[in-house]
Design an enzyme around this catalytic site. Structure first.
Site, PDB file in Angstrom:
ATOM      1  CG  HIS A   1       1.386  11.437   3.705  1.00 35.88           C
ATOM      2  ND1 HIS A   1       2.156  12.113   4.418  1.00 35.88           N
ATOM      3  CD2 HIS A   1       0.878  10.100   3.930  1.00 35.88           C
ATOM      4  CE1 HIS A   1       2.418  11.466   5.252  1.00 35.88           C
ATOM      5  NE2 HIS A   1       1.711  10.294   5.264  1.00 35.88           N
ATOM      6  CB  CYS A   2       4.213   8.243  -0.103  1.00 33.24           C
ATOM      7  SG  CYS A   2       4.368   6.474  -0.694  1.00 33.24           S
ATOM      8  CB  VAL A   3       0.667   5.338   3.292  1.00 32.54           C
ATOM      9  CG1 VAL A   3      -0.483   6.026   3.596  1.00 32.54           C
ATOM     10  CG2 VAL A   3       0.388   4.443   2.400  1.00 32.54           C
ATOM     11  CG  ASN A  18       5.612   7.162   8.222  1.00 31.45           C
ATOM     12  OD1 ASN A  18       4.135   7.567   8.006  1.00 31.45           O
ATOM     13  ND2 ASN A  18       6.171   7.172   9.448  1.00 31.45           N
ATOM     14  CG  ASN A  19       8.309  12.564   4.454  1.00 32.90           C
ATOM     15  OD1 ASN A  19       7.613  13.200   5.012  1.00 32.90           O
ATOM     16  ND2 ASN A  19       9.537  12.771   4.016  1.00 32.90           N
TER      17      ASN A  19
END
Length: 302
Positions: A140-142, A145-146
């Protein structure tokens, strides 16, 4: 534990809620920070570096290259953040579960996700941020945001590559400008007098201090983008390695943990589980899989 006796309980509770909100739930904060950092770097590049380099007759294509990379990066960013990463639903579960075989070590047949109440397909994982299971889950890549999964991995790879290229290009142009300033001023052959009245030849440290005092924002930006280029470049190489070996970040991390087996029943202590990546099909096919994820129909034909 020591600070818990000093800090009020209400403040501790509020701090925990804020940290949970930032690092354990979907939030646009890092997206806003990402855009703000890009705006700050490009603002400084446009109003100072670009203007100075234009006066020094730098090639126009070189000066415009960061903007072309920015346009491509923003396109990949939007696609990566808005695209479906490969959410597993009841309607597509039957087809997704047929795509990858269970390796018997990291992924076991019959494991049910307690949240989604569905059997986990091989290479999938439940994301606690998005609260859903994702097909070929990477991480999950902050910053976007996805989740990064089977369907948007190609956009993330291009996003990361263009972001690294942006930072490297701005660093090269900015460094070339400062070097040109030094050469035109002939400072390398100059001399200076220190506080004790002694004369010295210009050294690298003195040169850096002089440039920082003359162009403080430009030198600070150069240091930031150089650091960014090194960090992003290392991560870009790691992502390329994962792509060429057909691994995800989740699988790479799990395979290196002690006792990486996830058997539903305990295994004998004398039985050593050796992990072997069964998903690799060769460098070219592995890279192709990033840009064209396999479907259940393709696997059936094989």
């Amino acid at each position: 534990q020591v600070l818990s006796f000093v800090i009020p309980a209400q403040l501790q509770s509020a701090t925990q809620r804020v940290l949970h909100r930032l690092f354990h739930t979907r939030s646009c904060l890092f997206v806003v920070l990402h855009i703000a950092l890009q705006a700050a770097v490009y603002g400084e590049y446009t109003w100072e570096v670009f203007v100075y380099c234009w006066e020094l007759q730098f090639p126009l294509l070189l000066l415009l290259l960061p903007y072309l990379l920015l346009a491509g990066n923003m396109g990949c960013f939007i696609l990566c953040s808005r695209a479906d990463p490969g959410v597993i639903t009841k309607s597509n579960h039957a087809s997704l579960i047929k795509i990858y075989a269970y390796d018997g070590v990291l992924f076991q047949k019959g494991i049910v996700c307690p949240t989604c109440n569905m059997e986990k397909p091989a290479r999938s994982k439940h994301c606690s941020f998005c609260r859903m299971c994702v097909h070929r889950f990477d991480h999950h890549c902050v910053w976007v945001n996805n989740c990064i999964g089977a369907l948007n991995a190609k956009y993330f790879f291009l996003y990361l590559f263009t972001l690294t290229a942006m930072a490297a290009t701005i660093a090269i142009v900015t460094a070339a400008f400062l070097i040109q300033v030094v050469l035109l001023s002939d400072m390398l052959h100059g001399r200076y007098v220190d506080d004790q009245g002694q004369e010295h030849a210009v050294e690298i440290l003195f040169l850096i201090q002089h440039l920082f005092l003359t162009f403080p924002r430009i030198v600070f930006m150069l240091g930031f983008v150089i650091l960014l280029t090194l960090v992003l470049g290392a991560y870009c190489c790691f992502s390329l390695y994962l792509a060429l070996t057909n691994q995800t970040s989740n699988e790479w991390y799990k395979s290196r943990r002690p006792g990486c087996s996830h058997h539903p029943t305990p295994q004998p202590r004398d039985r050593q589980v050796v992990y072997r990546n069964i998903y690799s099909k060769g460098v070219w096919m592995n890279l192709k899989e990033i840009f064209k994820p396999p479907t259940a129909l393709e696997r059936k034909k094989k």
